[in-house]
Design a protein around this motif. Structure first.
Motif, PDB file in Angstrom:
ATOM      1  N   GLU A  63       0.856  -1.190   0.000  1.00 41.81           N
ATOM      2  CA  GLU A  63       0.000   0.000   0.000  1.00 41.81           C
ATOM      3  C   GLU A  63       0.885   1.230   0.000  1.00 41.81           C
ATOM      4  N   ASN A 122      -4.565   4.679  -1.987  1.00 42.62           N
ATOM      5  CA  ASN A 122      -5.727   5.272  -1.315  1.00 42.62           C
ATOM      6  C   ASN A 122      -6.347   6.361  -2.177  1.00 42.62           C
ATOM      7  N   GLU A 154      -7.996   1.726  -3.070  1.00 38.30           N
ATOM      8  CA  GLU A 154      -8.655   1.583  -1.771  1.00 38.30           C
ATOM      9  C   GLU A 154      -9.603   2.754  -1.576  1.00 38.30           C
ATOM     10  N   ASP A 184     -11.750   0.044   2.086  1.00 40.45           N
ATOM     11  CA  ASP A 184     -10.831   0.295   3.194  1.00 40.45           C
ATOM     12  C   ASP A 184     -11.609   0.432   4.505  1.00 40.45           C
ATOM     13  N   LYS A 205     -11.204  -4.786   3.272  1.00 39.96           N
ATOM     14  CA  LYS A 205     -10.057  -4.629   4.149  1.00 39.96           C
ATOM     15  C   LYS A 205     -10.568  -4.467   5.573  1.00 39.96           C
TER      16      LYS A 205
HETATM   17 CA    CA Z   1      -5.769   2.351   3.028  1.00 42.08          CA
END
Ligand code: CA
Ligand code: C2E
Ligand code: CA
Ligand code: CA
Length: 281
Positions: A63, A122, A154, A184, A205
């Motif tokens: 990530e 993200n 995400e 997320d 997640k």
């Molecule tokens: Ca994240």
């Protein structure tokens, strides 16, 4: 004169309410200029946290996490500056910069180590909601040359829940492109989960709060994992710090993990060292 001095001045001269009001505004104003400068002067940096298979220890991806090293103020957390970037609209340019960097780096690493690492980036709600969001994704993929199957976005539950028509359209377009999408912080946001059946989501997640307590109580984590299995969605747990948490996750069927137990987010150099080290084993 810095923020703290201004704050003191206001405490002394105007009383508490004024101080709070003034300080918040000053902070935003300063931060917007600071953020523009940060972008221009390369103060932003991407760190990478490995995602691993908890059974084998293999790194499957990473990530990207934004870092801001301010020349005077030092390290500023994304928790502090992302909201300001969102309020000021700067998240649009910062977000594209992040995506581009992350895709370029992943392409290099996959070539270098002959691997199939997936980069998770993200995406702020504000980015996702823009009309040209899909165009931006296509542009960055083209510019970086990264195969879309190595990109995962995400997004948060709040994106998925709101604005349904538009959201579904965009998610379908991402799917067509070959880009995957993860929800997320899953489990923290909304009580209604019906949106999951309607949306082409690849991964849930599991939020750190459920991992924190998992050894004492794994009810929620179990529920998420079972639901994901039924919907044919994969799961990953974030914030895994201890061996006992990993063991519990493996026991209830979550193999994919991310957290300090394996590694903190690392600079490009450190992440590369880790990749090379892992490859030699
Ligand atoms: Ca994240
Ligand atoms: P997030 O997406 O939920 O990222 C996970 C956060 O948990 C990261 O904090 C990560 O460093 C931290 N973390 C990972 N493993 C552990 C662990 O085992 N224990 C603990 N205590 N923490 C762990 P970070 O890097 O400070 O980022 C905070 C948030 O800032 C992110 O939360 C994300 O919402 C946002 N953010 C970071 N980079 C970006 C970006 O490029 N774009 C956008 N839109 N948001 C970003
Ligand atoms: Ca998260
Ligand atoms: Ca979070």
């Amino acid at each position: 004169i810095n923020n703290a001095d201004l704050a003191m001045y206001n405490v002394k001269n105007r009383g508490k309410n004024d101080f709070e009001f003034y300080n918040i505004n000053m902070r935003n104003k300063l931060s917007k200029e600071m953020l523009v400068k940060a972008l221009k002067e390369d103060e932003l940096e991407l760190y990478y946290q490995p995602k691993v298979n908890g059974l084998t220890g293999d790194i499957t991806g990473m990530e990207s996490l934004l870092r801001w090293n301010h020349p005077e103020k030092g390290f500023i957390s994304p928790v502090e500056f992302i909201p300001i970037a969102e309020e000021t609209g700067l998240i649009i340019s910062i977000g594209e910069w992040v995506l581009k960097k992350a895709c370029e780096q992943t392409k290099r690493w996959n070539l270098m180590t002959n691997s199939t690492l997936v980069i998770a980036v993200n995406i702020s709600n504000i980015q996702f909601r823009k009309v040209d969001f899909i165009e931006m994704i296509k542009r960055v993929l083209k510019e970086s040359g990264l195969n879309p199957k190595y990109l995962e976005l995400e997004i948060t539950e709040s994106v998925a829940v709101n604005n349904e028509e538009e959201v579904i359209k965009k998610l379908i377009m991402l799917k067509r492109l070959g880009v995957s999408v993860a929800i997320d912080d899953f489990g923290t946001g909304y009580s209604s989960l019906s949106y999951l059946q309607k949306l082409p989501i690849d991964t849930l997640k599991i939020d750190k709060v459920f991992v924190d307590d998992i050894v004492k109580d794994d009810t929620i984590a179990k529920m998420i994992i079972n639901m994901a299995k039924n919907l044919e969605i994969s799961v990953i747990a974030e914030g895994v710090e201890r061996e006992d948490q990993l063991n519990q996750l493996l026991k209830i069927g979550c193999e994919s993990i991310q957290g300090y137990l394996f590694s903190k987010p690392l600079s490009t150099e450190k992440f590369e060292e880790l990749l090379i080290k892992e490859q030699q084993i």
